[in-house]
Scaffold this active site. Structure first.
Site, short mmCIF file in Angstrom:
data_model
loop_
_atom_site.label_atom_id
_atom_site.label_comp_id
_atom_site.label_asym_id
_atom_site.label_seq_id
_atom_site.Cartn_x
_atom_site.Cartn_y
_atom_site.Cartn_z
N LYS A 117 0.83 -1.20 0.00
CA LYS A 117 0.00 0.00 0.00
C LYS A 117 0.87 1.26 0.00
O LYS A 117 2.04 1.23 0.37
CB LYS A 117 -0.91 0.02 1.23
CG LYS A 117 -1.91 -1.15 1.27
CD LYS A 117 -2.98 -1.01 0.21
CE LYS A 117 -3.92 -2.21 0.20
NZ LYS A 117 -3.39 -3.37 -0.51
N ASP A 118 0.23 2.36 -0.39
CA ASP A 118 0.91 3.65 -0.50
C ASP A 118 1.64 4.04 0.78
O ASP A 118 1.21 3.71 1.88
CB ASP A 118 -0.11 4.77 -0.79
CG ASP A 118 -0.96 4.48 -2.01
OD1 ASP A 118 -0.70 3.46 -2.66
OD2 ASP A 118 -1.85 5.27 -2.30
N LYS A 119 2.71 4.81 0.62
CA LYS A 119 3.38 5.39 1.78
C LYS A 119 2.67 6.66 2.21
O LYS A 119 2.20 6.77 3.33
CB LYS A 119 4.85 5.68 1.48
CG LYS A 119 5.53 6.37 2.65
CD LYS A 119 6.96 6.74 2.36
CE LYS A 119 7.53 7.52 3.55
NZ LYS A 119 8.92 7.92 3.36
#
Length: 650
Positions: free
Chosen positions: A282-284
């Site tokens: 998942k996105d940072k």
């Protein structure tokens, strides 16, 4: 439906007189976020001068990128934190980066007029909830722990001193020559000794304990049960047979990517990262909620981490008999706030209705191609060409653009000496790709670049050739839309089950653009039977590749190919425009806010600024930035944003 070509669309649309009058207010709105120790949210807010955010769009994909099992990424975390704070020099360096047109992203499907908006002004403006294979959206809404009689008491987690824990960890990890650690039992009682025994065995898997009398005092002696083989492996006899071997939990995280989060959890639990499993990274720069599974770690131990970890929360615990597998998810649900929008209500209505009814072009987003002056697809092309000197040169040669200082010095040393040992000395971070390749060259010699390159983890190596496939796909899809528009035509490809078939003239009325797929080049795909089929061949010929021979002499680099829909129509699309005065306030409540009972701030009916709150669900391997691009009609490349002097904030 009509297609619209993009010609370097400016994020800053021409302002009306009213817009100009509000310019000072808009400037005052700009804020930054920085993690701050001791602040639960990890946010501190302060006014800053205009500066670009290097990480802005690097992580906003809905793409599954598996990591090499057990590969810790401490060095990547170090790289992320090593940021230069000079916005002018960064903007100047990013002139050497890529724009969307460099990677084939040139078309739009909607006809509305674009407008400006700020994406990820706060990382909390971008929230991702994973959608499991059963269609259930992951939410953190329960901190309770399933309890059974075999769970250790709460005292287990507090009975050992920090010094004891340090000594036990060193013993567990074989970091010193000691064969045992003695812990004196203060206020001796059988109950106290039992708790210490339990604490050592549950917190430091692989260690056994016994009680000894020394000089009239009781000591708990910790030692290795079975040497190195027991290291960090949960003790089999201590896990109840009736309990599933895997503890599944929901991980809520802020401003951390998935592998960084797992590395942090593994360090606190004193286990190896490869006992964790997940369905997708998942996105940072976002708040993300996803399911994680871990082998034979109790929910009680995991829940205890909520007291000592910042920017993470764990909950919704359950025991199951299976781990999670990459790619097992249905997709992700996004909640996105675009702040300080300039579009009229009509423009926004048109844009969002188009997104819901038509969708967006399923381009591979900019983060697929890297952020430096040497795009990843160029390295992938050299691998496929079997041009290993070029591969080495592209990875190691000096390059203009935004890079860490130590990498610049390493490249300069390499260009000057072509000495792997000398270049490696300039790198404090040895696990970056450059460091791994240099180590390989040191080990195998300059005449065996193939083996040297093979030291780089497999997934990182494959990333390069997948980037080249994506580059070809983006360019071909733009050509396809330019040539034939947004309707299915004879010769297009569609999927029947998992098999691609050509659409024939007599059947074309049965298909729409949403049925059409395009191939990523490989030895196991077919190509369209119209001009675009020839365009694939021409593009690969220009790159000295044979479309009819995509097998590589090294099996790992043989491309079988795949099919990808050219238009994606998001599901569950909803939106609203809200007014606000204070750019620091959140515009919706997160799962954690709800659990902590935080109310949503009261928003004014007529504020200084307007924001577009949008929600949508996407399947795996699609990019949320490409959906947002379609709404705003903007170039999402970092190069374009910095050259426009747009404020994108950390």
């Amino acid at each position: 439906m009509e297609t619209v070509e993009m010609n370097s669309v400016s994020l800053k649309r021409p302002h009306s007189e009213d817009d100009v009058a509000n310019a000072d207010d808009i400037k005052r709105q700009k804020i930054s976020e920085k993690s701050q120790t001791g602040n639960n949210s990890g946010q501190s807010l302060e006014t800053v001068k205009e500066q670009p955010d290097k990480s802005l769009l690097e992580d906003t994909k809905n793409e599954i990128i598996p990591n090499e099992e057990g590969e810790e990424q401490e060095d990547e975390e170090l790289e992320d934190s090593d940021e230069d704070g000079d916005p002018e020099s960064f903007a100047d360096m990013m002139k050497h980066g890529l724009t969307e047109s460099d990677v084939g992203i040139t078309k739009f499907v909607s006809s509305h007029k674009g407008f400006s908006g700020i994406l990820k002004e706060r990382y909390s403006d971008f929230v991702v909830h994973e959608i499991g294979k059963d269609g259930r959206v992951s939410h953190l809404d329960d901190f309770s722990v399933p309890v059974d009689d075999e769970d250790p008491s709460e005292e287990t987690f507090t009975v050992l001193s920090d010094e004891d824990k340090q000594r036990l960890e060193e013993l567990q990890l074989l970091k010193n020559k000691e064969t045992s650690v003695a812990i004196e039992v203060i206020e001796d009682s059988k109950e106290k000794r039992t708790v210490i025994h339990q604490a050592v065995k549950s917190l430091f898997p692989g260690l056994e304990t016994k009680t000894e009398d020394r000089d009239g005092k009781k000591y708990i002696i910790a030692y290795h049960a079975a040497g190195k083989k027991a290291l960090a492996n949960p003790r089999k006899h201590s896990w109840p047979k009736s309990r599933g071997s895997y503890c599944h939990f929901v991980l809520y995280k802020e401003n951390k990517d998935t592998m960084d989060a797992i590395n942090v959890l593994s360090k606190f639990l004193r286990v190896k990262p490869n006992i964790f499993s997940y369905m997708g990274t998942k996105d940072k720069r976002a708040i993300t909620v996803q399911e994680i599974a871990v082998l034979r770690i109790t929910a009680q131990r995991l829940a205890h981490l909520n007291k000592c970890l910042m920017n993470f929360k764990l909950g919704n615990f359950s025991y199951k008999n299976h781990p999670l597998k990459l790619g097992e998810l249905q997709g992700n649900h996004f909640t996105v706030v675009l702040r300080n929008i300039t579009g009229t209500d009509d423009q926004i209505e048109q844009a969002m209705n188009s997104l819901r009814e038509i969708g967006f072009i399923n381009y591979y987003g900019m983060q697929r191609f890297g952020t430096t002056a040497v795009p990843t697809y160029q390295i992938g092309r050299a691998i496929l060409q079997n041009n290993w000197n070029e591969v080495m040169d592209l990875i190691l040669k000096p390059r203009p653009g935004a890079e860490k200082g130590y990498l610049v010095k390493c490249r300069e040393e390499w260009a000057k000496t072509k000495d792997p040992a000398a270049a490696l000395k300039k790198l404090p971070v040895k696990r970056c790709v450059e460091g791994q390749l240099l180590r390989g060259l040191l080990k195998y010699g300059m005449k065996n670049i193939i083996s040297a390159f093979g030291i780089i983890p497999r997934n990182n190596r494959l990333m390069y050739i997948h980037s080249y496939q994506s580059y070809v796909w983006n360019n071909m899809v733009s050509k396809r839309i330019e040539e034939y528009g947004l309707k299915a035509v004879p010769g297009d490809l569609t999927l029947k089950g998992a098999t691609a078939v050509h659409i024939e003239e007599e059947d074309v009325h049965n298909y729409t653009i949403h049925d059409v797929v395009m191939p990523l080049p490989g030895f196991d795909v077919i190509y369209p039977k119209h001009k675009i089929g020839e365009a694939y061949k021409e593009m690969l010929v220009a790159d000295n590749l044979d479309i009819n021979n995509m097998r590589h002499k090294i099996r790992d680099y043989s491309l079988s190919g795949a099919y990808r829909k050219i238009i994606i129509r998001p599901q569950n699309v909803n939106w609203e425009v809200v007014a606000y005065d204070d750019p620091k306030i959140p515009l919706f409540t997160t799962d954690l806010d709800k659990l902590e009972g935080k109310p949503l701030p009261v928003l004014p009916t007529d504020g200084k600024f307007r924001a577009l709150k949008m929600e949508f669900s996407l399947p795996p391997s699609t990019y949320a930035t490409m959906a947002i691009r379609e709404v705003l009609k903007m170039d999402t490349s970092i190069k374009n944003q910095t050259q426009l002097n747009t404020t994108w904030l950390r």
